[in-house]
Design an enzyme around this catalytic site. Structure first.
Site, PDB file in Angstrom:
ATOM      1  NE  ARG A 100       0.693  -1.150  -4.660  1.00 34.92           N
ATOM      2  CZ  ARG A 100       1.792  -1.689  -4.158  1.00 34.92           C
ATOM      3  NH1 ARG A 100       2.294  -1.230  -3.022  1.00 34.92           N
ATOM      4  NH2 ARG A 100       2.393  -2.692  -4.783  1.00 34.92           N
ATOM      5  CD  GLU A 153       3.635   5.645  -5.015  1.00 32.53           C
ATOM      6  OE1 GLU A 153       4.346   4.755  -5.530  1.00 32.53           O
ATOM      7  OE2 GLU A 153       3.148   5.540  -3.875  1.00 32.53           O
ATOM      8  CG  HIS A 157       5.812   3.191  -2.552  1.00 35.62           C
ATOM      9  ND1 HIS A 157       4.717   3.091  -3.375  1.00 35.62           N
ATOM     10  CD2 HIS A 157       5.854   2.025  -1.860  1.00 35.62           C
ATOM     11  CE1 HIS A 157       4.136   1.916  -3.207  1.00 35.62           C
ATOM     12  NE2 HIS A 157       4.816   1.243  -2.286  1.00 35.62           N
TER      13      HIS A 157
END
Length: 306
Positions: free
Chosen positions: A232, A261, A280
């Site tokens: 994260r 994000e 990601h």
């Protein structure tokens, strides 16, 4: 004729194998990049009994908008985007597809570590610009180096196993891990910082470990340490990391997750060639997509059948 119960997916799709488990339900999709407000609106409109969380946050407003909601199932392992306290207060179960994407994420962490150690991106760009740096460039050899693995769940242990197979010394830090395999040497946080040539993050984000890597902790690391984050973005103070890369305290960083994000453009990392970026996607492979979808559907059904 009674209306069929509804599952809300906070994404644009779900694997066909997962949908095959949910044939007794009507499916509602929030789209590719749903906002938290979108999720609330769809809960108000459809009152789902279950939510499968791919993207966006699910907070108490969404839960209050869906009085029939009984389960929130994460399409993956990290549940930090779900307000678990609010769910508990409302009697809503939160479940996760733990381990379903372990292979995919561990492989992404390995790829980022190698990209940093071997200057893969920079050398590719140099060659495309007409340079041949064989006489001047030296990569980092990982055999015999120490990697600090932070978080020893399914992903962290899989990454650690590969690092061990490469001949690396593996230190592991996880206050919640009980028994560890022989290839992981348990270490405290200070040892991770002072002894690691590479630090790879594989832990969930909590209030307690936010900005785990910051100006102070990065200063305690070995000079030239490589940082890998496939967990994260909130685990790292991004400005502190950039400063440490520019100063040489951090030799390079490979990042698959970020504080905000999707990443905003322009971003402070974009001009730094020693930071390797990916959007990601560590857990997003064709295989993991199916595994996570099936696991999230199965987990939700187990709650509803209980």
């Amino acid at each position: 004729m009674s209306k069929r119960p509804i599952f809300l997916v906070t994404g644009a799709d779900l694997a066909p194998q997962a949908l095959a488990l949910l044939t007794d339900f009507d499916m509602v999709y929030a789209g590719k990049t749903p906002s938290e407000d979108d999720v609330v609106r769809l809960c108000q409109q459809h009152d789902p009994v279950g939510i499968i969380v791919r993207y966006s946050k699910v907070g108490k407003q969404a839960m209050d908008a869906a009085p029939s909601l009984r389960v929130i199932s994460k399409h993956g392992s990290g549940t930090d985007t779900i307000d678990k306290q609010a769910a508990e207060e409302r009697g809503i179960r939160v479940v996760a597809a733990v381990g379903a994407n372990a292979a995919a994420v561990a492989e992404q962490a390995l790829a980022l570590m190698l990209a940093c150690a071997k200057s893969v991106v920079q050398l590719d760009q140099r060659m495309r610009a007409g340079h041949w740096d064989k006489a001047t460039h030296k990569n980092v050899e990982l055999e015999g180096r120490t990697v600090g693995v932070v978080g020893l769940g399914a992903i962290g242990l899989r990454f650690a196993k590969v690092a061990d197979a490469m001949g690396m010394r593996v230190l592991g830090f996880d206050p919640y891990a009980k028994e560890l395999p022989a290839f992981v040497q348990r270490a405290d946080w200070s040892a991770i910082l002072s002894e690691s040539d590479v630090i790879s993050l594989h832990c969930p984000l909590t209030n307690e470990n936010a900005h785990l890597l910051n100006a102070s902790t990065l200063a305690e690391c070995k000079s030239g340490v490589l940082i890998v984050n496939t967990a994260r973005g909130g685990l790292i103070d991004e400005q502190a990391l950039l400063d440490a890369v520019k100063s040489g305290q951090v030799g390079a960083a490979g990042l698959d997750s970020f504080a905000i994000e999707p990443m905003v453009h322009p971003h402070r990392f974009h001009a730094e060639p020693r930071i390797v970026l990916s959007p990601h996607i560590g857990g997003i492979t064709a295989d993991a997509y199916v595994k996570m979808g099936v696991a999230s559907a199965h987990n939700a059904l187990q709650v509803l059948k209980a």
